[in-house]
Design an enzyme around this catalytic site. Structure first.
Site, short mmCIF file in Angstrom:
data_model
loop_
_atom_site.label_atom_id
_atom_site.label_comp_id
_atom_site.label_asym_id
_atom_site.label_seq_id
_atom_site.Cartn_x
_atom_site.Cartn_y
_atom_site.Cartn_z
N LYS A 100 0.82 -1.18 -0.02
CA LYS A 100 -0.10 -0.05 -0.03
C LYS A 100 1.02 1.31 0.04
O LYS A 100 0.45 2.19 0.64
CB LYS A 100 -0.98 0.01 1.29
CG LYS A 100 -2.01 -1.08 1.33
CD LYS A 100 -3.08 -0.98 2.32
CE LYS A 100 -3.99 -2.41 2.39
NZ LYS A 100 -3.30 -3.39 2.65
N ARG A 101 1.76 1.37 -0.69
CA ARG A 101 2.86 2.53 -0.95
C ARG A 101 2.22 3.43 -1.50
O ARG A 101 1.24 3.47 -2.73
CB ARG A 101 4.11 2.10 -1.63
CG ARG A 101 4.77 0.77 -1.09
CD ARG A 101 5.40 1.20 0.23
NE ARG A 101 6.48 0.37 0.81
CZ ARG A 101 6.75 0.06 1.96
NH1 ARG A 101 5.82 0.47 2.95
NH2 ARG A 101 7.78 -0.81 2.38
#
Length: 280
Positions: A100-101
């Site tokens: 979930k960058r």
């Protein structure tokens, strides 16, 4: 950068067909819940995840390690070893690094290197809040999957995802879906995260994005309804494809005893069969 073949979506379609499954097993290894029988091992997180992977590999279309559970324990080496094991033993099963960058382009370049070069994942989850320039570096790896958060399964997701565009009146998550299905999908390898706890929203996203892969968390421990999820996310005329339906805790922690891997397999098989039954 990455010229390997097949691409993530090709891997995924092949896995749906050969495995006969939409189930994804997620690896969220909590040291407090890992069986005591592994406590004395030098790499308990790796051993735990490896045993469950080996017990469930014939039942899944993908594996999804969650990077935070490894990084918080300084177990990045064990994560790398796990992904190497998965790619060596089960090269036909795509590995999605759940990270979930979401950061500016120059930083995103390094996150992309982390996911695809350091760990060797086939796909990574990303946060689109900072716009296309934060996603574009991942797309340079043209064979790799980039799975964009759209309608998440957590209760607080509605805080922002339901805010409406003043011009179109559409909620933000549908605007994300439209962008992902059109100008953002430069590599043709995009997917979307849409939670099983909101089947009506899954259906709306599916109607917008066609046959784009949907990573769907929220069944199992989070209580998402399997039948409603499969109905909402199915692609017309392609039942049993289009979805990567993840279960983590319900499978990982089916037993705290020495039979943990066998118990995980039993839950995974029951879940796989329920998903397939709902697709008929």
């Amino acid at each position: 950068m990455n010229t390997k073949s097949p691409s993530f979506t090709q891997q995924l379609h092949a896995a749906w067909a050969s495995q006969g499954s939409m189930l994804c097993v997620g690896f969220d290894p909590d040291p407090k819940r890992i069986p005591a029988s592994l406590a004395g091992k030098p790499e308990p997180i790796f051993e735990f995840c490896k045993a469950i992977a080996d017990a469930t590999a014939d039942l899944v279309c993908a594996f999804k390690p969650q990077i935070a559970y490894f990084a918080s324990q300084g177990a990045e080496t064990q994560l790398k070893k796990l992904i190497s094991h998965l790619k060596t033993q089960y090269p036909y099963i795509p590995v999605i690094l759940d990270a979930k960058r979401g950061d500016i382009g120059s930083t995103a370049e390094h996150y992309a290197m982390e996911a695809f070069e350091r760990y060797g994942a086939d796909a990574v989850t990303v946060n689109p809040y900072m716009g296309f320039d934060s996603i574009e570096p991942y797309l340079r790896y043209s064979q790799k999957g980039v799975i964009v958060l759209c309608r998440t399964s957590n209760p607080g997701g509605s805080d922002l995802q339901f805010l409406k565009n003043s011009s179109t009146g559409e909620p933000l998550y549908l605007e994300v879906a439209k962008l992902a299905a059109s100008k953002w999908n430069a590599s043709g390898q995009l997917g979307l995260v849409v939670g099983a706890t909101f089947p009506e929203e899954i259906a709306k996203v599916r109607n917008l994005v066609g046959d784009m892969p949907l990573l769907i968390p929220g069944i199992g421990a989070q209580g998402g309804d399997i039948a409603a999820t499969v109905k909402a996310g199915s692609i017309a005329q392609k039942l049993g494809t289009g979805m990567i339906i993840n279960s983590s805790r319900a499978i990982l922690y089916a037993s705290s005893g020495e039979d943990f891997a066998q118990a995980a397999r039993k839950v995974a098989q029951t879940t796989r069969d329920a998903l397939n039954a709902a697709a008929k």
